[in-house]
Motif scaffolding. Structure first.
Motif, PDB file in Angstrom:
ATOM      1  N   GLU A  93      41.999  33.484  40.721  1.00 27.58           N
ATOM      2  CA  GLU A  93      41.980  33.466  42.179  1.00 27.58           C
ATOM      3  C   GLU A  93      40.621  33.005  42.676  1.00 27.58           C
ATOM      4  O   GLU A  93      39.592  33.240  42.020  1.00 27.58           O
ATOM      5  CB  GLU A  93      42.273  34.866  42.722  1.00 27.58           C
ATOM      6  N   GLN A  94      40.603  32.350  43.836  1.00 29.27           N
ATOM      7  CA  GLN A  94      39.339  31.963  44.444  1.00 29.27           C
ATOM      8  C   GLN A  94      38.461  33.210  44.620  1.00 29.27           C
ATOM      9  O   GLN A  94      38.902  34.217  45.161  1.00 29.27           O
ATOM     10  CB  GLN A  94      39.569  31.292  45.796  1.00 29.27           C
ATOM     11  N   GLU A 112      37.410  35.196  42.249  1.00 33.28           N
ATOM     12  CA  GLU A 112      37.613  36.220  41.226  1.00 33.28           C
ATOM     13  C   GLU A 112      36.454  36.270  40.231  1.00 33.28           C
ATOM     14  O   GLU A 112      36.006  37.354  39.836  1.00 33.28           O
ATOM     15  CB  GLU A 112      38.933  35.961  40.485  1.00 33.28           C
ATOM     16  N   TYR A 118      41.749  23.138  37.598  1.00 38.08           N
ATOM     17  CA  TYR A 118      41.738  24.491  38.146  1.00 38.08           C
ATOM     18  C   TYR A 118      41.255  25.506  37.115  1.00 38.08           C
ATOM     19  O   TYR A 118      41.624  25.434  35.931  1.00 38.08           O
ATOM     20  CB  TYR A 118      43.143  24.883  38.619  1.00 38.08           C
TER      21      TYR A 118
END
Length: 268
Positions: A52-53, A55, A171
Motif C-alpha cells: 500500500e502507498q 506502507e 509497483y
C-alpha cells in the motif's frame, strides 16, 4: 566470490557494470504475466501482494538497478555489490515516497558520495551507504543492533524481477519469508559466511524469495514494541525461489556499529 554462474548476486545489469537491483523475487512478489506494462497491479501476485502507498515509506529504488532503505533521510543503506568502490559519485538517483515508480509524486534525489564496506571483496561484508544531495522527507528504517531479531518471519519488498530472468516491476510488492538457521543454510550453501550472512526462505516448497533486481533492499521485521527493524540486506542465492535454496542476506546486526560509524563519517 559468490557472483558466479551458480551463486548469483541478486543483481540486474543496467549498465556496462553488472549492478544489483532490489525487488521481489519471482514468486515473492510479482505481477502476473498477463498484467500489461503500465496497468495497475492485478490480483494475481505469485507469493506476495502489492504494498500500500505509505506502507514501507523507507523503501528506495536506485537508478543503477538496486534497492535500498533510508538509514537516515539523506543516507541510503544498500549492498556493497551494488556499487563500485567508495568516493564522490553524483551518478545515482534515488527514487522514494511512492509504490508506483511512475507516480509523478515520486521524490528523486541524486547521490553525492558512496561508502562501500571496508574490505569488501565479494564474500560477506555486503553493505554500502549512499549519501544523498538533500534529505528525503520520509520515515527511516532502524537497523538491528544485536541478533535478537534474527529469527521468525521476515518481510521483503521491492520492484525487481517477477521470476528468474523476469522483468523489473513498476509497483512495489511485498512478501513474507521464514528464517533458516545457519546449519541448514550451510548444507545448501557450503560457502555461507556464518556470522556475516543470514538466510530466509521456504525450503520445502520454494516459491517465495528475493531475486535479480532485489539486491541492496532491506529484509525487516517488527520488534517487541511493534516497530519495523532491518535485519538483512538482499545479497545472493542460487536462482530465485527454488526449493532447498533460500535467499542469503547480509546480517545487519553484525555490521551495525560499522554502518553507524560510516554514516557519521558521511555526515548523516
Amino acid at each position: 566470490m559468490k557472483n558466479t554462474v551458480k551463486h548469483l548476486k541478486r543483481a540486474t545489469a543496467l549498465s556496462a557494470v553488472a549492478l544489483a537491483a532490489f525487488s521481489l523475487s519471482p514468486s515473492a512478489a510479482s505481477a502476473a504475466p498477463d498484467d500489461k506494462p503500465g496497468a495497475a497491479p492485478g490480483s494475481k501476485v505469485v507469493g506476495g501482494t502489492p504494498a500500500e502507498q505509505g506502507e514501507f515509506p523507507f523503501m528506495v529504488r536506485l537508478s543503477m538497478g538496486c534497492g535500498g532503505s533510508l538509514l537516515t533521510q539523506d543516507i541510503v543503506l544498500t549492498a556493497a555489490h551494488c556499487v563500485d568502490g567508495s568516493g564522490k559519485d553524483t551518478s545515482i538517483t534515488a527514487t522514494a515516497g511512492v509504490v508506483d515508480l511512475e507516480d509523478p509524486a515520486a521524490v528523486k534525489v541524486n547521490s553525492t558520495e558512496i561508502l562501500q564496506a571496508p574490505g569488501y571483496n565479494g564474500t560477506g561484508k555486503d553493505w554500502a551507504l549512499i549519501k544523498l544531495a538533500k534529505p528525503i522527507d520520509q520515515p527511516t528504517l532502524p537497523i538491528a543492533g544485536d541478533d535478537s531479531l534474527n529469527s521468525g518471519d521476515f518481510t521483503i519488498a521491492g520492484w525487481g524481477a517477477d521470476k528468474e530472468g523476469g522483468d523489473q516491476q513498476r509497483y512495489l510488492l511485498k512478501a513474507q519469508v521464514p528464517f533458516v538457521d545457519d546449519a541448514t543454510c550451510k548444507s545448501a550453501y557450503p560457502d555461507l559466511v556464518e556470522g556475516e550472512e543470514l538466510c530466509a526462505g521456504k525450503l520445502d516448497t520454494g516459491g517465495v524469495d528475493t531475486c535479480q533486481g532485489d539486491s541492496g533492499g532491506p529484509m525487516f521485521r517488527k520488534d517487541d514494541s511493534g516497530n519495523l527493524v532491518q535485519v538483512g540486506i538482499v545479497s545472493w542465492g542460487d536462482g530465485c525461489a527454488r526449493p532447498g535454496k533460500p535467499g542469503v542476506y547480509t546480517e545487519v546486526s553484525t555490521f551495525a556499529s560499522d554502518i553507524k560509524a560510516a554514516a557519521d563519517k558521511l555526515g548523516g
